[in-house]
Design an enzyme around this catalytic site. Structure first.
Site, PDB file in Angstrom:
ATOM      1  N   ARG A  44       7.427  -3.065  -2.370  1.00 22.35           N
ATOM      2  CA  ARG A  44       7.069  -2.521  -3.356  1.00 22.35           C
ATOM      3  C   ARG A  44       7.736  -1.244  -3.340  1.00 22.35           C
ATOM      4  O   ARG A  44       6.906  -0.502  -4.195  1.00 22.35           O
ATOM      5  CB  ARG A  44       5.658  -2.826  -3.529  1.00 22.35           C
ATOM      6  CG  ARG A  44       4.572  -3.476  -3.729  1.00 22.35           C
ATOM      7  CD  ARG A  44       3.356  -3.932  -2.802  1.00 22.35           C
ATOM      8  NE  ARG A  44       2.313  -2.827  -3.725  1.00 22.35           N
ATOM      9  CZ  ARG A  44       1.907  -3.152  -5.093  1.00 22.35           C
ATOM     10  NH1 ARG A  44       1.844  -4.498  -5.244  1.00 22.35           N
ATOM     11  NH2 ARG A  44       1.241  -2.597  -5.277  1.00 22.35           N
ATOM     12  N   ARG A  68       7.154   1.601  -9.644  1.00 20.99           N
ATOM     13  CA  ARG A  68       7.108   0.732  -9.787  1.00 20.99           C
ATOM     14  C   ARG A  68       6.984   0.067 -11.829  1.00 20.99           C
ATOM     15  O   ARG A  68       5.720   0.411 -12.224  1.00 20.99           O
ATOM     16  CB  ARG A  68       5.879   0.109  -9.384  1.00 20.99           C
ATOM     17  CG  ARG A  68       6.114   0.018  -8.341  1.00 20.99           C
ATOM     18  CD  ARG A  68       4.383   0.267  -7.344  1.00 20.99           C
ATOM     19  NE  ARG A  68       4.926   0.255  -6.084  1.00 20.99           N
ATOM     20  CZ  ARG A  68       3.524   0.360  -4.869  1.00 20.99           C
ATOM     21  NH1 ARG A  68       2.435   1.161  -5.046  1.00 20.99           N
ATOM     22  NH2 ARG A  68       3.474   0.959  -3.618  1.00 20.99           N
ATOM     23  N   SER A 105      -7.133  -0.644   4.433  1.00 16.97           N
ATOM     24  CA  SER A 105      -6.672   0.016   3.871  1.00 16.97           C
ATOM     25  C   SER A 105      -7.590   1.340   3.577  1.00 16.97           C
ATOM     26  O   SER A 105      -8.944   1.429   2.715  1.00 16.97           O
ATOM     27  CB  SER A 105      -6.149  -0.271   2.615  1.00 16.97           C
ATOM     28  OG  SER A 105      -5.455   0.747   1.599  1.00 16.97           O
ATOM     29  N   THR A 110       1.078   3.735   7.903  1.00 17.32           N
ATOM     30  CA  THR A 110       1.742   2.951   7.287  1.00 17.32           C
ATOM     31  C   THR A 110       3.182   4.104   6.519  1.00 17.32           C
ATOM     32  O   THR A 110       2.338   4.978   6.261  1.00 17.32           O
ATOM     33  CB  THR A 110       1.776   2.542   6.079  1.00 17.32           C
ATOM     34  OG1 THR A 110       0.383   1.375   5.945  1.00 17.32           O
ATOM     35  CG2 THR A 110       2.310   2.734   4.428  1.00 17.32           C
ATOM     36  N   TYR A 146      -2.947   5.811   5.409  1.00 18.59           N
ATOM     37  CA  TYR A 146      -2.242   7.099   4.314  1.00 18.59           C
ATOM     38  C   TYR A 146      -2.387   9.069   5.036  1.00 18.59           C
ATOM     39  O   TYR A 146      -3.922   8.774   4.512  1.00 18.59           O
ATOM     40  CB  TYR A 146      -2.412   6.843   2.675  1.00 18.59           C
ATOM     41  CG  TYR A 146      -1.333   5.200   2.712  1.00 18.59           C
ATOM     42  CD1 TYR A 146       0.086   4.916   2.716  1.00 18.59           C
ATOM     43  CD2 TYR A 146      -1.998   4.497   1.529  1.00 18.59           C
ATOM     44  CE1 TYR A 146       0.285   3.684   2.275  1.00 18.59           C
ATOM     45  CE2 TYR A 146      -1.709   3.792   1.169  1.00 18.59           C
ATOM     46  CZ  TYR A 146      -0.510   2.848   1.368  1.00 18.59           C
ATOM     47  OH  TYR A 146      -0.002   2.096   1.176  1.00 18.59           O
ATOM     48  N   GLY A 189      -0.647 -11.149   2.831  1.00 18.85           N
ATOM     49  CA  GLY A 189      -1.137  -9.717   1.848  1.00 18.85           C
ATOM     50  C   GLY A 189      -1.260 -10.436   1.170  1.00 18.85           C
ATOM     51  O   GLY A 189      -2.574 -10.917   0.219  1.00 18.85           O
ATOM     52  N   ARG A 190      -0.431 -10.786  -0.537  1.00 20.40           N
ATOM     53  CA  ARG A 190      -0.607 -11.022  -1.523  1.00 20.40           C
ATOM     54  C   ARG A 190      -1.713 -12.314  -1.690  1.00 20.40           C
ATOM     55  O   ARG A 190      -2.467 -12.461  -2.285  1.00 20.40           O
ATOM     56  CB  ARG A 190      -0.195 -10.650  -2.900  1.00 20.40           C
ATOM     57  CG  ARG A 190       1.080 -10.055  -2.974  1.00 20.40           C
ATOM     58  CD  ARG A 190       2.355  -9.239  -3.289  1.00 20.40           C
ATOM     59  NE  ARG A 190       2.849  -8.846  -4.354  1.00 20.40           N
ATOM     60  CZ  ARG A 190       4.197  -7.920  -3.856  1.00 20.40           C
ATOM     61  NH1 ARG A 190       4.303  -9.014  -3.226  1.00 20.40           N
ATOM     62  NH2 ARG A 190       4.521  -7.071  -4.179  1.00 20.40           N
ATOM     63  N   HIS A 218       6.800  -3.742   2.974  1.00 16.72           N
ATOM     64  CA  HIS A 218       5.491  -3.008   1.878  1.00 16.72           C
ATOM     65  C   HIS A 218       5.657  -4.900   1.062  1.00 16.72           C
ATOM     66  O   HIS A 218       5.520  -4.316  -0.244  1.00 16.72           O
ATOM     67  CB  HIS A 218       5.790  -2.079   1.579  1.00 16.72           C
ATOM     68  CG  HIS A 218       4.004  -0.903   1.184  1.00 16.72           C
ATOM     69  ND1 HIS A 218       3.617  -0.200   1.647  1.00 16.72           N
ATOM     70  CD2 HIS A 218       3.580  -1.562   0.247  1.00 16.72           C
ATOM     71  CE1 HIS A 218       2.896   0.223   1.357  1.00 16.72           C
ATOM     72  NE2 HIS A 218       2.659  -0.430   0.253  1.00 16.72           N
TER      73      HIS A 218
HETATM   74  C1  LIG Z   1      -1.616  -4.417  -3.934  1.00 17.59           C
HETATM   75  C2  LIG Z   1      -1.474  -3.874  -2.832  1.00 17.59           C
HETATM   76  C3  LIG Z   1      -1.540  -3.237  -2.694  1.00 17.59           C
HETATM   77  C4  LIG Z   1      -1.385  -2.964  -1.460  1.00 17.59           C
HETATM   78  N1  LIG Z   1      -1.729  -1.800  -0.371  1.00 17.59           N
HETATM   79  C5  LIG Z   1      -1.601  -1.015   0.643  1.00 17.59           C
HETATM   80  C6  LIG Z   1      -1.930  -0.576   1.214  1.00 17.59           C
HETATM   81  O1  LIG Z   1      -2.616   0.146   0.629  1.00 17.59           O
HETATM   82  N2  LIG Z   1      -1.795  -0.399   2.349  1.00 17.59           N
HETATM   83  C7  LIG Z   1      -0.529  -0.609   3.433  1.00 17.59           C
HETATM   84  O2  LIG Z   1      -0.332  -0.254   4.218  1.00 17.59           O
HETATM   85  N3  LIG Z   1      -0.217  -1.647   2.786  1.00 17.59           N
HETATM   86  C8  LIG Z   1      -0.349  -1.839   0.974  1.00 17.59           C
HETATM   87  N4  LIG Z   1      -0.070  -3.540   1.030  1.00 17.59           N
HETATM   88  C9  LIG Z   1       1.542  -4.071   1.677  1.00 17.59           C
HETATM   89  C10 LIG Z   1       0.808  -4.572   2.161  1.00 17.59           C
HETATM   90  O3  LIG Z   1       0.174  -4.036   3.144  1.00 17.59           O
HETATM   91  C11 LIG Z   1       1.809  -6.027   2.894  1.00 17.59           C
HETATM   92  O4  LIG Z   1       3.033  -4.966   3.622  1.00 17.59           O
HETATM   93  C12 LIG Z   1       2.058  -6.962   1.862  1.00 17.59           C
HETATM   94  O5  LIG Z   1       1.604  -7.158   1.617  1.00 17.59           O
HETATM   95  C13 LIG Z   1       2.995  -8.013   1.982  1.00 17.59           C
HETATM   96  O6  LIG Z   1       4.355  -8.841   1.199  1.00 17.59           O
HETATM   97  P1  LIG Z   1       3.113  -9.643   0.536  1.00 17.59           P
HETATM   98  O7  LIG Z   1       2.043  -9.763   0.250  1.00 17.59           O
HETATM   99  O8  LIG Z   1       4.268 -10.287  -0.620  1.00 17.59           O
HETATM  100  O9  LIG Z   1       3.903 -10.571   1.667  1.00 17.59           O
HETATM  101  C14 LIG Z   1      -0.357  -3.657  -0.252  1.00 17.59           C
HETATM  102  C15 LIG Z   1      -0.287  -4.088  -1.371  1.00 17.59           C
HETATM  103  C16 LIG Z   1       0.073  -5.412  -2.485  1.00 17.59           C
HETATM  104  C17 LIG Z   1       0.841  -6.166  -2.538  1.00 17.59           C
END
Ligand SMILES: Cc1cc2nc3c(=O)[nH]c(=O)nc-3n(C[C@H](O)[C@H](O)[C@H](O)COP(=O)(O)O)c2cc1C
Length: 388
Positions: free
Chosen positions: A287, A187, A128, A178, A152, A338-339, A284
């Site tokens: 989120r 949020r 990221s 993104t 970003y 992701g998470r 995302h």
């Molecule tokens: C804490 C957190 C931070 C994230 N930061 C970024 C980020 O910096 N850039 C980005 O493109 N997506 C970011 N995402 C989105 C993730 O890349 C991904 O799309 C998302 O976690 C998918 O959902 P899931 O984790 O519920 O499967 C973030 C997600 C979380 C949970």
């Protein structure tokens, strides 16, 4: 050709003979609750939280339950092959680590631990922009691993170009841009704590270390961190960006470009016209747009429309091997985790990320075999049934 499947399952049962239990849950759905117990409450809320009512984040998971795998019997799955090559990157199974910002909230070793775990597992990581270590330090920790960089897109074009130049110099091969976060979503879990890590200078290390960013500072970042943080906030996100701006990226990035956050067929067509190499169908993790459709519900039509022209990746809701199968069967070529890995990181640092990667891989491989599928090319909509 077959491949030697790694059996985490065998290892767990065998070490169990000596009384050793796995440190972390093997059902990745359970990681969230386990992580809640070890993380600072505001850090946990930052990772687990979502936009608005949280409905879209929940819907992402529910969407997977609307599909069921239809296993086939008596096919030869003795020498399966589940590896893939995507945009010049080798995948042991079709998954990558999603870009997740501010990972020092989960563990002091943050992105560095993730980078090491990724290399050891042969899994590509997508770093990221909002990392808590610089992209150069993460690259060093990642060594000869495969890495992609997520942008970003800042308002300042000089800083944008500089970030892209640094990422290429540090060995990031694919650019993930993104699109769904030109500004932050609403949020409540962060708002109720009035907590945004970036305002404390956490997660903006790529900016603070950037020569083009530093050149715009009157005093150095060290002497006047508050002004630097304020400048970052003014630079983050550009609500005026349109499809016409994509050529800027193509001018400054000499490799594949992937657009993350596509949820409509119309935008998937725009991505094709823009001449990028791929898209990530993603909301995302729920989120950004509260009430947005589940990413999995968006996937089939998008894959059908552009799947032969673009690499189609998917994220938002991957929690187990069956989820991977469903997303791949509905047209994704790979998924982003992701998470779950952020929780693994919180629970066990590098070893926790390793656990998540191994558990997901082994679950995927076993479920593929049990479903009678020896290769990825056998995956298609006919492997699934939609529940009424
Ligand atoms: C804490 C957190 C931070 C994230 N930061 C970024 C980020 O910096 N850039 C980005 O493109 N997506 C970011 N995402 C989105 C993730 O890349 C991904 O799309 C998302 O976690 C998918 O959902 P899931 O984790 O519920 O499967 C973030 C997600 C979380 C949970």
């Amino acid at each position: 050709m077959g491949q030697l499947l790694e059996s985490y399952q065998d290892e767990i049962y065998l070490t169990g003979l000596t009384g050793t239990m796995p440190d972390l849950p093997t059902d990745l759905h359970q990681l969230e609750e386990a992580a809640r117990a070890v993380m600072a409450p505001r850090a946990f809320d930052y990772v687990a939280g979502a936009a608005g009512s949280g409905e879209t984040a929940q819907e992402n998971l529910r969407a997977f339950r609307r599909w069921r795998v239809v296993p086939r019997m008596l096919t030869d799955v003795s020498t399966p092959s589940y590896s893939a090559r995507l945009l010049g990157t080798d995948l042991p199974v079709p998954y990558l680590l999603a870009p997740i910002g501010v990972l020092s909230l989960a563990h002091p070793d943050g992105e560095l631990a993730v980078a090491r775990a990724a290399t050891a597992a042969g899994v590509p990581m997508i770093l990221s922009t909002m990392a808590t270590s610089t992209m150069e330090d993460v690259a060093a920790a990642n060594g000869d691993g495969q890495r992609w960089f997520q942008l970003y897109w800042p308002k300042d074009r000089g800083v944008a170009a500089s970030l892209l130049g640094r990422a290429q110099a540090a060995g990031y091969r694919v650019l993930v841009v993104t699109l769904d976060t030109r500004t932050l979503g609403w949020r409540p879990r962060d708002l109720d704590r009035a907590y945004l890590p970036f305002l404390q200078g956490i997660g903006i290390q790529n900016y603070l270390s950037d020569p083009a960013f530093q050149a715009g500072q009157v005093s150095s970042v060290e002497d006047d961190p508050q002004t630097a943080i304020l400048r970052y906030t003014q630079m983050f996100g550009d609500l005026s960006l349109t499809w016409d701006d994509i050529p800027f990226l193509q001018e400054h990035w000499h490799g594949p470009i992937v657009l993350k956050g596509i949820l409509s067929v119309a935008d998937a067509h725009r991505a094709c016209q823009a001449g990028v190499a791929g898209i990530v169908v993603s909301n995302h993790g729920g989120r950004q747009v509260d009430g947005a459709i589940a990413a999995l519900d968006a996937l089939p039509a998008i894959a059908q429309a552009v799947g032969t022209k673009l690499a189609v990746l998917f994220d938002s809701g991957i929690r187990g091997g069956a989820d991977m199968i469903k997303a791949l069967a509905l047209g994704a070529q790979a998924v982003l985790v992701g998470r779950p890995y952020a929780y693994g990181l919180a629970l066990g640092g590098q070893a926790g990320v390793r656990h998540v990667l191994r558990a997901l891989r082994n679950d995927f491989e076993l479920t593929m075999r049990l479903a009678g599928l020896a290769t990825l090319s056998e995956l298609g909509p006919d492997c699934l049934q939609r529940r009424p």
